[in-house]
Design an enzyme around this catalytic site. Structure first.
Site, PDB file in Angstrom:
ATOM      1  N   SER A  23     -54.038  23.038  16.719  1.00 26.96           N
ATOM      2  CA  SER A  23     -53.761  21.919  17.493  1.00 26.96           C
ATOM      3  C   SER A  23     -52.228  21.795  17.813  1.00 26.96           C
ATOM      4  CB  SER A  23     -53.787  20.753  16.461  1.00 26.96           C
ATOM      5  OG  SER A  23     -52.516  20.811  15.602  1.00 26.96           O
ATOM      6  N   GLY A  25     -48.258  24.349  19.018  1.00 23.84           N
ATOM      7  CA  GLY A  25     -47.618  25.796  19.022  1.00 23.84           C
ATOM      8  C   GLY A  25     -48.586  26.846  19.673  1.00 23.84           C
ATOM      9  N   SER A 146     -48.121  36.899  10.952  1.00 25.01           N
ATOM     10  CA  SER A 146     -47.159  36.983  10.007  1.00 25.01           C
ATOM     11  C   SER A 146     -45.647  36.464  10.418  1.00 25.01           C
ATOM     12  CB  SER A 146     -47.045  38.563   9.583  1.00 25.01           C
ATOM     13  OG  SER A 146     -46.182  38.669   8.301  1.00 25.01           O
ATOM     14  N   TYR A 160     -41.182  31.083   2.056  1.00 26.11           N
ATOM     15  CA  TYR A 160     -41.971  31.546   3.166  1.00 26.11           C
ATOM     16  C   TYR A 160     -42.188  32.983   3.524  1.00 26.11           C
ATOM     17  CZ  TYR A 160     -42.731  31.865   8.358  1.00 26.11           C
ATOM     18  OH  TYR A 160     -43.246  32.340   9.473  1.00 26.11           O
ATOM     19  N   ALA A 162     -41.949  35.447   1.122  1.00 28.85           N
ATOM     20  CA  ALA A 162     -42.808  35.874   0.144  1.00 28.85           C
ATOM     21  C   ALA A 162     -44.207  35.678   0.587  1.00 28.85           C
ATOM     22  CB  ALA A 162     -42.574  35.110  -0.994  1.00 28.85           C
ATOM     23  N   LYS A 164     -45.185  35.662   3.707  1.00 31.51           N
ATOM     24  CA  LYS A 164     -45.492  36.665   5.071  1.00 31.51           C
ATOM     25  C   LYS A 164     -45.482  37.951   4.670  1.00 31.51           C
ATOM     26  CE  LYS A 164     -46.132  33.462   8.184  1.00 31.51           C
ATOM     27  NZ  LYS A 164     -47.617  33.228   8.854  1.00 31.51           N
ATOM     28  N   PHE A 193     -40.026  31.611  18.075  1.00 28.85           N
ATOM     29  CA  PHE A 193     -40.789  31.230  19.347  1.00 28.85           C
ATOM     30  C   PHE A 193     -40.523  29.596  19.471  1.00 28.85           C
ATOM     31  CE2 PHE A 193     -41.864  35.264  19.575  1.00 28.85           C
ATOM     32  CZ  PHE A 193     -42.360  35.858  20.819  1.00 28.85           C
ATOM     33  N   THR A 195     -41.682  26.307  19.356  1.00 25.91           N
ATOM     34  CA  THR A 195     -42.953  25.601  18.862  1.00 25.91           C
ATOM     35  C   THR A 195     -42.251  24.296  18.116  1.00 25.91           C
ATOM     36  OG1 THR A 195     -43.402  26.724  17.065  1.00 25.91           O
ATOM     37  CG2 THR A 195     -44.519  27.374  18.862  1.00 25.91           C
TER      38      THR A 195
HETATM   39  N1  LIG Z   1     -42.575  29.879  15.910  1.00 27.17           N
HETATM   40  C1  LIG Z   1     -41.903  30.508  15.349  1.00 27.17           C
HETATM   41  O1  LIG Z   1     -40.541  30.817  15.601  1.00 27.17           O
HETATM   42  C2  LIG Z   1     -42.625  31.567  14.271  1.00 27.17           C
HETATM   43  C3  LIG Z   1     -42.027  32.725  13.981  1.00 27.17           C
HETATM   44  C4  LIG Z   1     -42.609  33.609  13.294  1.00 27.17           C
HETATM   45  C5  LIG Z   1     -44.028  33.259  12.807  1.00 27.17           C
HETATM   46  N2  LIG Z   1     -44.742  32.200  13.122  1.00 27.17           N
HETATM   47  C6  LIG Z   1     -45.695  31.965  12.585  1.00 27.17           C
HETATM   48  O2  LIG Z   1     -46.796  31.601  13.512  1.00 27.17           O
HETATM   49  C7  LIG Z   1     -47.918  30.746  13.086  1.00 27.17           C
HETATM   50  C8  LIG Z   1     -47.975  29.541  14.123  1.00 27.17           C
HETATM   51  O3  LIG Z   1     -46.738  28.781  13.942  1.00 27.17           O
HETATM   52  P1  LIG Z   1     -46.418  27.640  15.326  1.00 27.17           P
HETATM   53  O4  LIG Z   1     -45.115  28.312  15.624  1.00 27.17           O
HETATM   54  O5  LIG Z   1     -47.172  27.681  16.270  1.00 27.17           O
HETATM   55  O6  LIG Z   1     -46.045  26.246  14.445  1.00 27.17           O
HETATM   56  P2  LIG Z   1     -46.508  24.930  14.676  1.00 27.17           P
HETATM   57  O7  LIG Z   1     -46.213  24.654  16.057  1.00 27.17           O
HETATM   58  O8  LIG Z   1     -45.831  24.089  13.661  1.00 27.17           O
HETATM   59  O9  LIG Z   1     -48.068  25.039  14.512  1.00 27.17           O
HETATM   60  C9  LIG Z   1     -48.831  25.612  13.478  1.00 27.17           C
HETATM   61  C10 LIG Z   1     -50.129  25.390  13.232  1.00 27.17           C
HETATM   62  O10 LIG Z   1     -50.439  25.698  11.663  1.00 27.17           O
HETATM   63  C11 LIG Z   1     -51.136  24.791  11.052  1.00 27.17           C
HETATM   64  N3  LIG Z   1     -50.521  24.256   9.655  1.00 27.17           N
HETATM   65  C12 LIG Z   1     -49.189  23.897   9.647  1.00 27.17           C
HETATM   66  N4  LIG Z   1     -49.200  23.527   8.466  1.00 27.17           N
HETATM   67  C13 LIG Z   1     -50.339  23.402   8.002  1.00 27.17           C
HETATM   68  C14 LIG Z   1     -50.862  23.113   6.432  1.00 27.17           C
HETATM   69  N5  LIG Z   1     -50.021  22.342   5.697  1.00 27.17           N
HETATM   70  N6  LIG Z   1     -52.140  23.173   6.175  1.00 27.17           N
HETATM   71  C15 LIG Z   1     -52.993  23.782   7.353  1.00 27.17           C
HETATM   72  N7  LIG Z   1     -52.491  23.949   8.522  1.00 27.17           N
HETATM   73  C16 LIG Z   1     -51.378  23.759   8.681  1.00 27.17           C
HETATM   74  C17 LIG Z   1     -51.187  23.519  11.993  1.00 27.17           C
HETATM   75  O11 LIG Z   1     -52.470  23.066  12.058  1.00 27.17           O
HETATM   76  P3  LIG Z   1     -53.256  21.733  12.219  1.00 27.17           P
HETATM   77  O12 LIG Z   1     -53.871  21.675  13.389  1.00 27.17           O
HETATM   78  O13 LIG Z   1     -53.802  21.341  10.937  1.00 27.17           O
HETATM   79  O14 LIG Z   1     -52.031  20.710  11.988  1.00 27.17           O
HETATM   80  C18 LIG Z   1     -50.534  23.880  13.342  1.00 27.17           C
HETATM   81  O15 LIG Z   1     -51.607  23.969  14.148  1.00 27.17           O
HETATM   82  C19 LIG Z   1     -47.323  30.364  11.640  1.00 27.17           C
HETATM   83  O16 LIG Z   1     -48.221  31.234  10.859  1.00 27.17           O
HETATM   84  C20 LIG Z   1     -46.128  30.759  11.689  1.00 27.17           C
HETATM   85  O17 LIG Z   1     -45.640  31.075  10.389  1.00 27.17           O
HETATM   86  C21 LIG Z   1     -43.855  31.283  13.915  1.00 27.17           C
END
Ligand SMILES: NC(=O)c1ccc[n+]([C@@H]2O[C@H](COP(=O)([O-])OP(=O)(O)OC[C@H]3O[C@@H](n4cnc5c(N)ncnc54)[C@H](OP(=O)(O)O)[C@@H]3O)[C@@H](O)[C@H]2O)c1
Length: 293
Positions: A23, A25, A146, A160, A162, A164, A193, A195
């Site tokens: 939904s 990012g 990850s 966090y 830990a 990943k 990124f 988001t």
């Molecule tokens: N953006 C970055 O800088 C970055 C860097 C490294 C890794 N990542 C990884 O990339 C992935 C996506 O992150 P994003 O940047 O797209 O973040 P985001 O915009 O916050 O979106 C995160 C997604 O994960 C789900 N989520 C978050 N908290 C949750 C919870 N408590 N229970 C169930 N679902 C949950 C949400 O699903 P719902 O639809 O249920 O809300 C949301 O759609 C994550 O695994 C994050 O660790 C991101």
């Protein structure tokens, strides 16, 4: 039909993706690209309405699923619903995740466990019911999202990181376990990124007790991260999503670890070089522990 023609034909067949956390990012832009290129996708969220508001009603190409990732039955049902709707799954992308922040000394047990529930046990739940589908047809791809924080421990982000590191460990293991089944498995480790990820990071100062003077630079780092970096991350989630959809039709092997983003590549390379240097420096002592037989 020649082998080349058969390969080209297979490359044109729509793939069925299963994407968690769709939904917002990275997940949201990824699902948009999957649909735009004519493939099919089952998208999960805690809130189905968020999905239908963005992507519309279920169709031949799209299925929205309300899923609680930490609940095995909920995940199992979602995989069954996906197979019922599309007939199969070709690509699983474990994307959902968030970061609990705080220094290791004081971060509350509940926040650590909650973070593991989504980032790690949620992934295990998806794999428990998703892997048999790919393994039985001896094809497919699993991408676990990850983080470069799965290769490097960053201060203030111990819980966090830990989670990943755990994702990387289970991904490496799964890649080895599925090698003979022709299922590809890779861990994608993004840097920053742009988001709402940082905005959604859970800072829990109220439970951390009185601030500890020695940790002030770390509290400042967490605050700077959540306020100063948020909205200014250099990574474009659309470009990351392009890489992810590209992996699905990549011919040949994939690396088990794929660092994405200039920052991620830079940090990881420095860390891995240091780790090799440390290993070599200590090897003359640490490799001599076998029984004298
Ligand atoms: N953006 C970055 O800088 C970055 C860097 C490294 C890794 N990542 C990884 O990339 C992935 C996506 O992150 P994003 O940047 O797209 O973040 P985001 O915009 O916050 O979106 C995160 C997604 O994960 C789900 N989520 C978050 N908290 C949750 C919870 N408590 N229970 C169930 N679902 C949950 C949400 O699903 P719902 O639809 O249920 O809300 C949301 O759609 C994550 O695994 C994050 O660790 C991101």
């Amino acid at each position: 039909m020649s082998t080349a023609a058969a390969t080209a034909d297979a490359a044109k067949q729509p793939l069925v993706f299963y994407v968690t956390g769709a939904s917002k990012g990275i997940g949201k832009v990824l699902v948009q690209k999957i649909i735009a290129q004519g493939d099919k996708v089952a998208a999960t969220s805690r809130d189905k309405k968020q999905l239908t508001d963005i992507f519309g009603q279920d169709s031949e190409q799209f299925l929205s699923l309300a899923v609680e990732l930490a609940t095995e039955e909920s995940v199992k049902q979602s995989i069954q619903d996906t197979v019922k709707h599309f007939g199969t799954i070709d690509v699983i992308i474990n994307n959902a995740g968030y970061a609990a922040t705080g220094v290791i000394e004081t971060i509350a047990d509940r926040h650590i466990r909650d973070n593991f529930d989504i980032n790690v046990f949620g992934v295990f739940n998806v794999l428990r019911y998703g892997v048999p589908i790919l393994r039985n047809k001896k094809s497919g791809l699993i991408i676990n999202i990850s983080s470069v924080g799965g290769t490097i421990g960053f201060q203030g982000f111990g819980a966090y990181c830990a989670t990943k590191f755990a994702v990387n460990g289970l991904t490496e293991t799964l890649a080895a376990e599925l090698k003979s089944s022709n299922v590809k498995v890779t861990s994608v480790e993004p840097g920053y990124f742009r988001t709402d990820f940082i905005g959604n990071a859970k800072e829990n100062p109220e439970e951390a007790g009185a601030p500890i003077e020695e940790y002030k630079p770390i509290y400042d780092f967490i605050h700077h991260h959540n306020v100063g970096i948020h909205g200014k991350q250099r990574g474009d989630p659309s470009k990351l999503a392009d890489i992810l959809v590209g992996l699905a039709r990549h011919q040949g092997d994939l690396p088990t670890h794929l660092y994405v983003g200039a920052d991620s590549n830079e940090y990881a390379l420095a860390k891995l070089k240091q780790q090799v240097a440390d290993l070599e420096k200590w090897q003359s002592i640490t490799s001599k522990t076998d029984f004298d037989e």
